[in-house]
Design an enzyme around this catalytic site. Structure first.
Site, short mmCIF file in Angstrom:
data_model
loop_
_atom_site.label_atom_id
_atom_site.label_comp_id
_atom_site.label_asym_id
_atom_site.label_seq_id
_atom_site.Cartn_x
_atom_site.Cartn_y
_atom_site.Cartn_z
N GLU A 1 0.25 -1.37 5.54
CA GLU A 1 1.27 -0.97 6.51
C GLU A 1 1.05 0.46 6.98
OE1 GLU A 1 5.12 0.91 7.73
OE2 GLU A 1 3.83 1.40 6.03
N GLU A 2 0.62 1.31 6.07
CA GLU A 2 0.52 2.74 6.37
C GLU A 2 -0.64 3.08 7.31
OE1 GLU A 2 2.84 4.57 5.62
OE2 GLU A 2 3.75 3.99 3.71
N ASP B 1 0.81 -1.22 0.00
CA ASP B 1 0.00 0.00 0.00
C ASP B 1 0.84 1.27 0.00
OD1 ASP B 1 0.74 -0.75 2.67
OD2 ASP B 1 -0.63 0.77 3.43
#
Length: 482
Positions: free
Chosen positions: A145-146, A78
């Site tokens: 992840e973000e 992502d």
């Protein structure tokens, strides 16, 4: 015509451009996951995809590396979506428009997604090239992840055989990251009672602070607007009576608060004295923080006498104590890595809601027990003033490993390639390495990457020459791990 087709290494930039055409904003990574699965199937590579959307692709060792230990390559699918005002692109549905300016690649009007698109591109280039020498590979592409490292949190690592992890999610060339902080958010709630009171009022606003990320900027020891607010309140309470109407400050738990404001109710005859007292307290803080926050300022407005809804005397006292008990700043420096913060807290967000005052403290530490101890201390402090605390978003840290084959090999390869020493550092922020090492005892991990400037913004730029050096370092490291 492709925008990056003349750049070297050719396969890396080919795949970077290809995945840039696929929307992969956080929480919308199905399309890029589909692409990765198809990529593996077309090449006959072993592949699995889990319920979180994580994709793991395996490739057998190249000739001469059959007995080498497996190596895990890892990056996240992502990207953070940012676009300039007036840009109509729907980043959930549309790919990026790449452009090259000198040594830099960027995206027209949007963020680039070099974090962590370059990891995907390099991994795909290796998987697609049988001429590259390497040990058995397990390539792990994680989701979201973000937005809290969701994919890595949910990943089942039980079938991963590798005990060396190359995480490619760093943005500063020449730096090898070998530890990171774990974190959690302490969410504190203080219920309050109100009553009607005929009074004058002061509205106080603090602004102009330098702020920054609560992990990577906490070492600056700059001012926090919410903490300044607590000093004003407690200092004023020592000299005169007043009631609290509201307190609000900050924008996020993981950002150092740059502004905050409060309203207090008091007798009209005390207005001038109260303002003078507040300005004196603030002047002392200006002196303390003149180097880090030279533009901090205080604004005070007066309100006429009228009936107001204010916190009761007891609730006002409890709120002031709660704010003063909130920890903020560095608790301990790392004893093994010079100049690295080990444990810290950030009083990031403060809100007055309908029936309670709520605030969020971001707690970070590379030592799990230290993180737990700090959270427990906050809970005890809150309980003592009638507040309650909940912990959310808990994720593990990554403790420095005194002995690391992977670190030694990579530093040697870097020295041979570029004639200088690689910087070995820790970071006081979260990385997926923390989750992998917590799930896989004994895992030897490092994080590195090429130079990417202004990540998560429309000014994001990926250095072409840095990617070339990063690629050399990656291939050189794999070559030595036999």
């Amino acid at each position: 015509m492709a925008v990056l087709d003349q750049l070297q290494p050719g396969k890396v930039f080919h795949y970077f451009e290809e995945i840039s055409g696929i929307p992969r904003v956080s929480l919308f990574t199905k399309a890029i996951g589909d692409y990765l699965v198809s990529f593996a199937q077309e090449r006959g590579l072993d592949c699995r995809r889990d319920e979180a959307g994580n994709v793991i692709i395996r490739k057998d060792a190249s000739a001469g590396y059959e007995t080498a230990e497996p190596v895990i390559l890892q990056g996240h699918m992502d990207m953070v979506a940012a676009k300039d005002e007036g840009v109509e692109k729907d980043m959930v549905k549309e790919g990026l428009d790449l452009e090259v300016n000198g040594d830099s690649i960027s995206a027209k009007g949007t963020s680039l997604g070099g974090d962590d698109g370059i990891a995907l591109a390099c991994a795909l280039a290796i998987l697609d090239d049988d001429s590259i020498p390497h040990p058995p590979l397990e390539v792990v592409f994680t989701t979201d992840e973000e937005v809290g490292m969701v994919g890595a949190t949910m990943l089942d690592t039980s079938d991963l055989k590798g005990r060396m992890l190359l995480n490619m999610d760093s943005e500063e060339e020449g730096v090898l990251t070998v530890s990171c902080a774990g974190g959690a958010t302490a969410v504190c709630y203080l219920p309050y009672e109100r009553e009607e009171l005929e009074s004058a009022a002061l509205q106080i606003r603090i602004s102009g602070l330098s702020g920054g990320h609560s992990g990577t900027a906490i070492h600056r020891r700059s001012a926090n607007a919410n903490i300044l607010l607590s000093y004003l309140l407690s200092g004023l309470s020592e000299t005169m009576k007043f009631r609290l109407i509201s307190v609000n400050g900050g924008e996020a738990d993981n950002a150092i608060a740059v502004s905050a404001e409060m309203q207090i109710a008091l007798e009209e005859k005390d207005l001038a004295a109260a303002e003078s007292c507040l300005r004196d307290i603030f002047a002392g803080r200006q002196e303390k923080y003149k180097a880090t926050d030279p533009d901090m300022r205080l604004a005070i407005r007066t309100g006429e006498t009228r009936k107001r809804s204010v916190l009761t005397r007891d609730s006002t006292r409890q709120a002031i104590l709660m704010l003063r008990f909130a920890p903020n700043g560095i608790s301990r420096m790392d004893p093994e890595i010079p100049d690295l913060v080990q444990t810290s807290s950030n009083f990031g967000l403060l809100r007055t809601k309908e029936n309670e005052v709520e605030f969020l403290i971001s707690v970070r530490s590379s030592v799990e027990q230290a993180k737990k101890d700090l959270c427990r201390g906050i809970g005890v402090a809150m309980e003592s003033v009638g507040a309650r605390m909940e912990i959310s978003g808990d994720y593990p840290g990554w403790t420095y490993r005194p002995e690391s084959k992977l670190r030694d090999v990579m530093c040697g390869v870097y020295r041979d390639l570029f004639g200088e020493e690689m910087r070995v550092e820790g970071v006081h922020a979260g990385l997926e390495c923390g989750l992998f090492t917590s799930k896989m005892p004994g895992l030897d991990a490092v994080s590195f990457g090429p130079q990417i400037n202004n990540i998560h913004s429309t000014k994001e730029e990926l250095s072409i020459s840095s990617v070339q050096r990063f690629w050399e370092l990656l291939l050189g490291t794999l070559r030595e791990l036999r």
